[in-house]
Design a protein around this motif. Structure first.
Motif, mmCIF file in Angstrom:
data_model
loop_
_atom_site.group_PDB
_atom_site.id
_atom_site.type_symbol
_atom_site.label_atom_id
_atom_site.label_comp_id
_atom_site.label_asym_id
_atom_site.label_seq_id
_atom_site.Cartn_x
_atom_site.Cartn_y
_atom_site.Cartn_z
ATOM 1 N N VAL A 13 -51.472 86.663 -74.707
ATOM 2 C CA VAL A 13 -51.972 87.971 -75.138
ATOM 3 C C VAL A 13 -52.089 88.944 -73.965
ATOM 4 O O VAL A 13 -52.467 90.097 -74.156
ATOM 5 N N ALA A 18 -51.246 94.586 -78.239
ATOM 6 C CA ALA A 18 -51.598 93.172 -78.236
ATOM 7 C C ALA A 18 -52.556 92.854 -79.371
ATOM 8 O O ALA A 18 -53.209 93.720 -79.936
ATOM 9 N N ASP A 53 -56.274 84.027 -74.664
ATOM 10 C CA ASP A 53 -54.927 83.734 -74.163
ATOM 11 C C ASP A 53 -54.749 82.227 -73.998
ATOM 12 O O ASP A 53 -55.665 81.531 -73.547
#
Length: 424
Positions: free
Chosen positions: A243, A222, A229
């Motif tokens: 993410v 990631a 996120d």
């Protein structure tokens, strides 16, 4: 074994360093989201490398690397990144690098729009890296993008591009009063950089599914961390993609598969690049000392990172939303200059103590609650076993474990590939 390595905090936790280390146990490393708006720094016997787009497993010749459908790819940047690695002696071929035909192309007008919008926002800016990430993800969901696989069909590529450019110029000219983009210029850009990448483009979902069926170990990489996120981060000061570990199989190309393990990466202190609430932030001389000790400057942008003590509230939240089974603690050695180490153990919101991460604008008024523990005040960069650690360093690790509710398996005590120890 399908494993995700993910960030617990705001990003820049040291994921690239841990992917490089752990990839020796895996056959495939797959990036599943993001673009060139963040960097993974890896130091090994070949040198120091900053990777923005390429998976960190590219530095191991025996590992196959996948750039998944969840990514947004700036063709020019990718070609330049590949050139730098090849010049350094890294092998990159269609056998060890595979690019999803479904990944989105980040076009020059996405970068232009990103810059124009940040400039328009002025002091209210989101802290974008100005690399086109927000606009290209926005266009993806408006279904106004080109994908990497479109490069393989030149007979339809220009027609698709022309329709998108006509629409995009309405925004560039009408909203910002900027110079419009031209189809011919963009086709030249696509052919120049995209032509070189054609041999790497394939159905990565088919490849990954086959690898999983054969029992190969796949590591999902990631970018950024839980607090960036798009859904669960400090919106709107987030990235524009998912993410979290739960998205890893989807963004890599095998949505029908399930993870076996999620490894969360967190620093021994807190850092943050860009705008948005950062409750535990330090200022002045203490911040400068920590920033210099940790070399805290963005790998993608060079921007000085905001720094602070370890934030147990944010980290516990990150562990939860990432579904972390275990953790890797990075840069513990950076704290060696401190005789006493502060830790943010709670937030005060409107006079009330909370240990849960708040929603939205509540973060803007939250105040950190600090506790102080004894430091070890000596060099630990040579430690390779738990028994090598000073007692205070060991106690610090165990305290962080207790605060976030997740076991710490790996501890990094330096940037080099082997500068780490296993707790169990």
């Amino acid at each position: 074994m399908l494993t995700a390595i993910v960030g617990i905090n705001w990003g820049d936790e040291g994921k690239g360093r841990m992917v490089d280390l752990l990839s020796r146990e895996y056959d495939v490393v797959a990036r599943y989201q993001g673009g060139n708006n963040a960097g993974h720094t890896v130091v090994n016997d070949q040198g120091k490398f900053i990777l923005n787009l390429l998976p960190s497993g590219i530095l191991r010749p025996e590992v196959v690397n996948v750039m998944g459908n969840g990514m947004v790819i700036d063709l020019k940047h990718l070609c330049g990144e590949m050139d730098r690695l090849i010049e350094a002696g890294v092998r990159i071929t269609p056998e060890n690098l595979k690019i999803s035909e479904r990944a989105i192309i980040c076009m020059p007008y996405h970068v232009q729009q990103d810059v124009l919008e940040e400039d328009r926002l002025g002091d209210a800016k989101y802290g974008s890296t100005r690399r086109g990430i927000g606009p290209v993800y926005g266009d993806k969901y408006l279904k106004k993008c080109l994908r990497m696989g479109d490069l393989l069909y030149p007979e339809t590529l220009e027609k698709r591009l022309a329709g998108i450019v006509e629409w995009k110029n309405l925004t560039i000219r009408g909203a910002y009063g900027a110079d419009t983009v031209k189809v011919n210029d963009l086709m030249s850009w696509l052919c120049s950089f995209g032509g070189r990448l054609k041999p790497f483009i394939c159905d990565t979902g088919l490849y990954l599914d086959g690898a999983a069926r054969e029992g190969k170990n796949i590591l999902f990489e990631a970018q950024l961390g839980a607090l960036r996120d798009i859904d669960f981060g400090i919106y709107p000061y987030t990235s524009s993609s998912y993410v979290l570990s739960a998205y890893a199989p989807i963004g890599a190309g095998i949505p029908g598969r399930k993870l076996d393990r999620s490894i969360g990466i967190m620093k021994a202190y807190s850092t943050c690049v860009g705008e948005g609430p950062f409750t535990a932030e330090l200022f002045g001389e203490p911040a400068e000392r920590l920033r210099e000790a940790g070399g805290e400057y963005g790998a993608a942008t060079g921007r000085p990172r905001r720094v602070g003590p370890f934030d147990a509230v944010a980290s516990r939240y990150g562990v939860r939303v990432q579904g972390a089974d275990c953790l890797a603690l990075t840069k513990l050695d950076v704290l060696s200059y401190l005789k006493e180490i502060p830790i943010c153990t709670g937030y005060e919101v409107d006079g009330v103590l909370t240990r849960e991460f708040p929603f939205g604008d509540i973060l803007n008024t939250a105040r950190p609650v600090f506790e102080t523990v004894e430091g070890w005040n000596c060099d630990i960069s040579g430690c390779r076993r738990v028994s090598d650690l000073p007692r205070a360093a060991y106690d610090y690790i165990k305290l962080l474990e207790k605060l976030v509710g997740c076991p710490i398996q790996y501890v990094s005590v330096g940037p080099q590939r082997e500068a780490y120890l296993k707790m169990f």
